[in-house]
Design a protein around this motif. Structure first.
Motif, PDB file in Angstrom:
ATOM      1  N   VAL A  12     -28.407  47.473  47.306  1.00  0.00           N
ATOM      2  CA  VAL A  12     -29.504  48.095  48.040  1.00  0.00           C
ATOM      3  C   VAL A  12     -30.444  48.888  47.132  1.00  0.00           C
ATOM      4  N   ARG A  13     -30.005  49.264  45.940  1.00  0.00           N
ATOM      5  CA  ARG A  13     -30.845  50.026  45.015  1.00  0.00           C
ATOM      6  C   ARG A  13     -31.617  49.137  44.034  1.00  0.00           C
ATOM      7  N   SER A  14     -31.531  47.834  44.183  1.00  0.00           N
ATOM      8  CA  SER A  14     -32.161  46.926  43.234  1.00  0.00           C
ATOM      9  C   SER A  14     -33.681  47.001  43.292  1.00  0.00           C
ATOM     10  N   GLU A  15     -34.311  46.970  42.104  1.00  0.00           N
ATOM     11  CA  GLU A  15     -35.775  46.992  42.048  1.00  0.00           C
ATOM     12  C   GLU A  15     -36.373  45.750  42.697  1.00  0.00           C
ATOM     13  N   GLY A  16     -35.685  44.620  42.576  1.00  0.00           N
ATOM     14  CA  GLY A  16     -36.183  43.395  43.182  1.00  0.00           C
ATOM     15  C   GLY A  16     -36.236  43.481  44.693  1.00  0.00           C
ATOM     16  N   LEU A  17     -35.258  44.120  45.282  1.00  0.00           N
ATOM     17  CA  LEU A  17     -35.233  44.323  46.734  1.00  0.00           C
ATOM     18  C   LEU A  17     -36.394  45.205  47.167  1.00  0.00           C
ATOM     19  N   THR A  18     -36.631  46.274  46.441  1.00  0.00           N
ATOM     20  CA  THR A  18     -37.726  47.193  46.758  1.00  0.00           C
ATOM     21  C   THR A  18     -39.077  46.492  46.674  1.00  0.00           C
ATOM     22  N   ALA A  19     -39.259  45.693  45.615  1.00  0.00           N
ATOM     23  CA  ALA A  19     -40.521  44.969  45.441  1.00  0.00           C
ATOM     24  C   ALA A  19     -40.724  43.953  46.560  1.00  0.00           C
ATOM     25  N   LEU A  20     -39.655  43.281  46.951  1.00  0.00           N
ATOM     26  CA  LEU A  20     -39.745  42.285  48.017  1.00  0.00           C
ATOM     27  C   LEU A  20     -40.117  42.930  49.343  1.00  0.00           C
ATOM     28  N   ALA A  21     -39.431  44.006  49.692  1.00  0.00           N
ATOM     29  CA  ALA A  21     -39.717  44.688  50.956  1.00  0.00           C
ATOM     30  C   ALA A  21     -41.161  45.163  51.007  1.00  0.00           C
ATOM     31  N   ALA A  22     -41.654  45.696  49.905  1.00  0.00           N
ATOM     32  CA  ALA A  22     -43.034  46.184  49.867  1.00  0.00           C
ATOM     33  C   ALA A  22     -44.033  45.046  50.043  1.00  0.00           C
ATOM     34  N   ALA A  23     -43.760  43.898  49.428  1.00  0.00           N
ATOM     35  CA  ALA A  23     -44.672  42.758  49.524  1.00  0.00           C
ATOM     36  C   ALA A  23     -44.724  42.183  50.936  1.00  0.00           C
ATOM     37  N   LEU A  24     -43.638  42.335  51.697  1.00  0.00           N
ATOM     38  CA  LEU A  24     -43.567  41.782  53.052  1.00  0.00           C
ATOM     39  C   LEU A  24     -44.107  42.730  54.121  1.00  0.00           C
ATOM     40  N   GLU A  25     -44.352  43.977  53.759  1.00  0.00           N
ATOM     41  CA  GLU A  25     -44.808  44.990  54.729  1.00  0.00           C
ATOM     42  C   GLU A  25     -46.039  44.565  55.523  1.00  0.00           C
ATOM     43  N   MET A 132     -37.864  43.822  33.957  1.00  0.00           N
ATOM     44  CA  MET A 132     -38.232  42.678  34.779  1.00  0.00           C
ATOM     45  C   MET A 132     -39.435  43.033  35.657  1.00  0.00           C
ATOM     46  N   ASP A 133     -40.438  42.184  35.614  1.00  0.00           N
ATOM     47  CA  ASP A 133     -41.641  42.364  36.417  1.00  0.00           C
ATOM     48  C   ASP A 133     -41.530  41.447  37.640  1.00  0.00           C
ATOM     49  N   PHE A 134     -41.372  42.035  38.817  1.00  0.00           N
ATOM     50  CA  PHE A 134     -41.160  41.263  40.041  1.00  0.00           C
ATOM     51  C   PHE A 134     -42.467  40.913  40.750  1.00  0.00           C
ATOM     52  N   THR A 135     -43.602  41.178  40.136  1.00  0.00           N
ATOM     53  CA  THR A 135     -44.892  41.014  40.810  1.00  0.00           C
ATOM     54  C   THR A 135     -45.115  39.590  41.293  1.00  0.00           C
ATOM     55  N   ASP A 136     -44.974  38.603  40.392  1.00  0.00           N
ATOM     56  CA  ASP A 136     -45.224  37.215  40.776  1.00  0.00           C
ATOM     57  C   ASP A 136     -44.227  36.730  41.826  1.00  0.00           C
ATOM     58  N   ALA A 137     -42.962  37.111  41.666  1.00  0.00           N
ATOM     59  CA  ALA A 137     -41.939  36.671  42.621  1.00  0.00           C
ATOM     60  C   ALA A 137     -42.175  37.280  43.995  1.00  0.00           C
ATOM     61  N   ALA A 138     -42.550  38.552  44.035  1.00  0.00           N
ATOM     62  CA  ALA A 138     -42.819  39.209  45.320  1.00  0.00           C
ATOM     63  C   ALA A 138     -44.040  38.591  45.991  1.00  0.00           C
ATOM     64  N   ARG A 139     -45.067  38.303  45.197  1.00  0.00           N
ATOM     65  CA  ARG A 139     -46.280  37.688  45.747  1.00  0.00           C
ATOM     66  C   ARG A 139     -45.966  36.291  46.292  1.00  0.00           C
ATOM     67  N   ALA A 140     -45.166  35.516  45.549  1.00  0.00           N
ATOM     68  CA  ALA A 140     -44.789  34.175  46.009  1.00  0.00           C
ATOM     69  C   ALA A 140     -43.985  34.243  47.299  1.00  0.00           C
ATOM     70  N   ALA A 141     -43.046  35.186  47.362  1.00  0.00           N
ATOM     71  CA  ALA A 141     -42.225  35.336  48.558  1.00  0.00           C
ATOM     72  C   ALA A 141     -43.079  35.681  49.773  1.00  0.00           C
ATOM     73  N   ALA A 142     -44.037  36.584  49.595  1.00  0.00           N
ATOM     74  CA  ALA A 142     -44.904  36.991  50.701  1.00  0.00           C
ATOM     75  C   ALA A 142     -45.771  35.835  51.179  1.00  0.00           C
TER      76      ALA A 142
END
Length: 272
Positions: A12-25, A132-142
């Motif tokens: 639950v503390r993973s940066e990737g999880l945080t980035a994903l949740a923010a991108a889906l908001e 790790m830069d999650f920007t592209d992955a979060a954008r793709a997921a959204a």
């Protein structure tokens, strides 16, 4: 407003999880229900032999002391009290390509969503030893999530997204890659001279296939692979039927009625 469940296997503390949740908001109400600690490589494990605890860490963020599969079920039964509109699992620190999806807790979070009848997505990013830069992955997921929320997915289907560190092309729909499976086992001795073992990840001996997820990410594409829970080897059905028929007469294949008056294996019973 659409309801979106976000989970992962990195904790639950993973940066990737945080980035994903923010991108889906922007797409709806996002609620995170994720493992309290890392649960990588647990596959589709479901906890049956000890109780699970749910802790609200902050508004709309919950931790479960279990697996990603546990998290999805607890989220549906306790947090949402019903099915969400979408399940998104990730962003995993490291690819989940080819045969490796069978081990992945990230992919299993999406698999459990699909089994429950919810359109689901798993998202993974190539691991880096540096930041790790999650920007592209979060954008793709959204972007994929927006399309799935608008148009849905076929029943019992979910998407496995893998994102390279440097995206030089767009999305590519892919197949699961195959590879020669070699797992290294390292034997060591403890201070009392008793052996113990470390299991290392399988070696990367991939079978060349331009349609595969592995080839796509190597070429700079974002790989999107449609997956399903059905593990039936459909092309082997007749082979196995002949095998069980002793090589003389084929055993009946499911879906084809057995002619009256002839002996065979009889009607198969479903397993619940």
């Amino acid at each position: 407003m659409k309801k979106i469940l976000v989970t992962n296997d990195d904790g639950v503390r993973s940066e990737g999880l945080t980035a994903l949740a923010a991108a889906l908001e922007p797409l709806g109400e996002v609620i995170v229900v994720a493992p309290a600690k890392e649960a990588s490589a647990v596959g589709h494990a479901l906890t049956l032999h000890y109780p699970l605890r749910l802790e609200e860490l902050e508004p709309r963020v919950y931790a479960v002391d279990g697996t990603p599969t546990d998290c999805v079920n607890i989220a549906v039964a306790v947090v949402f009290k019903g099915l969400p509109d979408l399940v998104v699992s990730g962003i995993n620190k490291g690819y989940n390509l080819g045969d490796d999806v069978t081990y992945s807790g990230t992919v299993s979070g999406a698999l459990e969503g699909a089994l429950l009848g919810v359109p689901s997505i798993a998202v993974s990013l190539k691991r880096s030893r540096e930041h790790m830069d999650f920007t592209d992955a979060a954008r793709a997921a959204a972007r994929v999530a927006e399309r799935v929320l608008a148009h849905g997915l076929p029943p019992r289907t979910f998407l496995n997204i893998n994102v390279p560190r440097r995206v030089t092309h767009g999305f590519k729909v892919t197949l699961q890659a195959k590879r020669t499976h070699v797992t290294a086992i390292s034997e060591r001795m403890d201070p009392k001279h008793r052996p113990y073992y470390w299991i290392d990840e399988a070696q990367d001996e991939w079978v060349a296939d331009e349609r595969s997820d592995y080839q796509a990410v190597r070429a700079g594409y974002i790989s999107v692979t449609p997956l399903q829970p059905d593990l039936t080897a459909h092309r082997a059905m007749r082979t196995v039927a002949r095998l069980l028929g002793g090589g003389r007469k084929a055993a009946p294949v499911a879906g084809r009625p057995r002619p009256a008056g002839k002996k065979g294996l009889g009607k198969a019973r479903g397993v619940r």
